[in-house]
Write a protein that holds these residues in place. Structure first.
Motif, short mmCIF file in Angstrom:
data_model
loop_
_atom_site.label_atom_id
_atom_site.label_comp_id
_atom_site.label_asym_id
_atom_site.label_seq_id
_atom_site.Cartn_x
_atom_site.Cartn_y
_atom_site.Cartn_z
N ALA A 68 73.22 37.55 23.28
CA ALA A 68 72.29 36.49 23.67
C ALA A 68 72.34 35.33 22.67
O ALA A 68 71.59 34.38 22.81
N ALA A 69 73.21 35.41 21.68
CA ALA A 69 73.39 34.38 20.66
C ALA A 69 74.79 34.56 20.08
O ALA A 69 75.41 35.62 20.26
N PRO A 70 75.31 33.53 19.38
CA PRO A 70 76.64 33.67 18.77
C PRO A 70 76.76 34.91 17.88
O PRO A 70 77.79 35.57 17.85
N VAL A 71 75.70 35.23 17.14
CA VAL A 71 75.64 36.47 16.37
C VAL A 71 74.55 37.32 17.03
O VAL A 71 73.40 36.88 17.14
N HIS A 72 74.92 38.49 17.53
CA HIS A 72 73.95 39.40 18.15
C HIS A 72 74.38 40.81 17.82
O HIS A 72 75.30 41.36 18.40
N ILE A 73 73.70 41.37 16.83
CA ILE A 73 74.02 42.70 16.32
C ILE A 73 72.81 43.60 16.48
O ILE A 73 71.67 43.17 16.26
N LEU A 74 73.05 44.83 16.89
CA LEU A 74 71.99 45.82 17.02
C LEU A 74 72.01 46.73 15.81
O LEU A 74 73.06 47.20 15.39
N GLU B 249 75.71 38.83 5.49
CA GLU B 249 77.14 39.03 5.69
C GLU B 249 77.68 38.21 6.86
O GLU B 249 78.84 37.78 6.84
N GLN B 250 76.86 37.98 7.87
CA GLN B 250 77.29 37.22 9.05
C GLN B 250 77.13 35.71 8.85
O GLN B 250 77.47 34.92 9.73
N GLY B 251 76.59 35.30 7.70
CA GLY B 251 76.45 33.89 7.38
C GLY B 251 75.32 33.18 8.09
O GLY B 251 75.36 31.95 8.25
N ILE B 252 74.30 33.93 8.52
CA ILE B 252 73.17 33.31 9.22
C ILE B 252 71.86 33.36 8.43
O ILE B 252 70.85 32.85 8.89
N TYR C 278 67.54 33.23 11.40
CA TYR C 278 67.88 34.23 12.41
C TYR C 278 66.60 34.86 12.91
O TYR C 278 65.52 34.65 12.37
N ARG C 279 66.73 35.61 13.99
CA ARG C 279 65.58 36.27 14.60
C ARG C 279 65.83 37.77 14.61
O ARG C 279 66.94 38.22 14.89
N LEU C 280 64.79 38.54 14.30
CA LEU C 280 64.81 39.99 14.46
C LEU C 280 63.88 40.31 15.62
O LEU C 280 62.73 39.87 15.63
N HIS D 214 65.61 50.06 18.20
CA HIS D 214 66.67 49.19 17.67
C HIS D 214 66.12 47.81 17.37
O HIS D 214 65.16 47.36 17.99
N LEU D 215 66.76 47.16 16.41
CA LEU D 215 66.48 45.77 16.08
C LEU D 215 67.65 44.93 16.56
O LEU D 215 68.81 45.30 16.36
N HIS D 216 67.34 43.80 17.17
CA HIS D 216 68.35 42.81 17.50
C HIS D 216 68.37 41.80 16.35
O HIS D 216 67.31 41.28 15.98
N VAL D 217 69.53 41.53 15.80
CA VAL D 217 69.71 40.46 14.82
C VAL D 217 70.40 39.33 15.57
O VAL D 217 71.55 39.49 16.01
N LEU D 218 69.69 38.21 15.75
CA LEU D 218 70.19 37.09 16.55
C LEU D 218 70.27 35.84 15.70
O LEU D 218 69.32 35.51 14.98
N GLY D 219 71.38 35.12 15.79
CA GLY D 219 71.52 33.89 15.04
C GLY D 219 72.81 33.19 15.34
O GLY D 219 73.52 33.54 16.29
N GLY D 220 73.10 32.19 14.55
CA GLY D 220 74.33 31.44 14.72
C GLY D 220 74.17 30.19 15.56
O GLY D 220 75.14 29.48 15.80
N ALA D 221 72.96 29.93 16.01
CA ALA D 221 72.63 28.74 16.79
C ALA D 221 71.13 28.55 16.74
O ALA D 221 70.39 29.47 16.38
N LYS D 222 70.65 27.36 17.11
CA LYS D 222 69.22 27.11 17.16
C LYS D 222 68.66 27.94 18.32
O LYS D 222 69.06 27.79 19.46
N LEU D 223 67.75 28.85 18.00
CA LEU D 223 67.16 29.75 19.01
C LEU D 223 65.88 29.11 19.55
O LEU D 223 65.06 28.61 18.79
N LYS D 224 65.73 29.16 20.86
CA LYS D 224 64.56 28.54 21.50
C LYS D 224 63.50 29.58 21.80
O LYS D 224 63.77 30.77 21.84
N GLY D 225 62.28 29.10 22.05
CA GLY D 225 61.19 29.97 22.40
C GLY D 225 60.57 30.66 21.22
O GLY D 225 60.99 30.47 20.08
#
Length: 112
Positions: free
Chosen positions: A33-39, A73-76, A81-83, A99-110
């Motif tokens: 859901a984002a350029p970086v999306h790790i569980l 490590e992912q540079g975000i 970033y959002r958890l 699980h945790l979603h690690v989301l980042g790499g772009a401006k996240l909305k909402g």
């Protein structure tokens, strides 16, 4: 048990892992859901955050520490970033393994 994350942990379903130790594994989401999306998931099967007990407190703290490490490590980490942890069907949870979603790499909305 027919838990997809448990199958990833045991190795019967492949994943693109970025971290693993005795208690936790982290891997790229197959539907990012984002350029970086790790569980980030515990190896212990815990269905939801509502099922966490006091004996799991150290494990939950470690999940957040691993998420922080992955963001670095992912540079975000510096840009932000959002958890996310979805709980239950109305909270958007699809896989019933904590699980945790690690989301980042772009401006996240909402979600302000």
């Amino acid at each position: 048990m027919d838990c997809i994350f448990c199958k990833i942990i045991e190795g019967s379903i492949p994943s693109k892992k970025v971290f693993e130790n005795e208690r936790i594994v982290a891997f790229h989401d197959i539907q990012p859901a984002a350029p970086v999306h790790i569980l980030v998931i515990p190896k212990k099967h815990i269905p939801t955050m509502n099922d966490v007990t006091a004996e799991d407190d150290a494990l939950i703290a470690e999940l957040f520490a691993v998420a922080r490490q992955i963001a670095q490590e992912q540079g975000i980490a510096e840009s932000g970033y959002r958890l996310v942890n979805n709980v239950g069907s109305e909270g958007g949870q699809v896989v019933y393994h904590l699980h945790l979603h690690v989301l980042g790499g772009a401006k996240l909305k909402g979600l302000n």
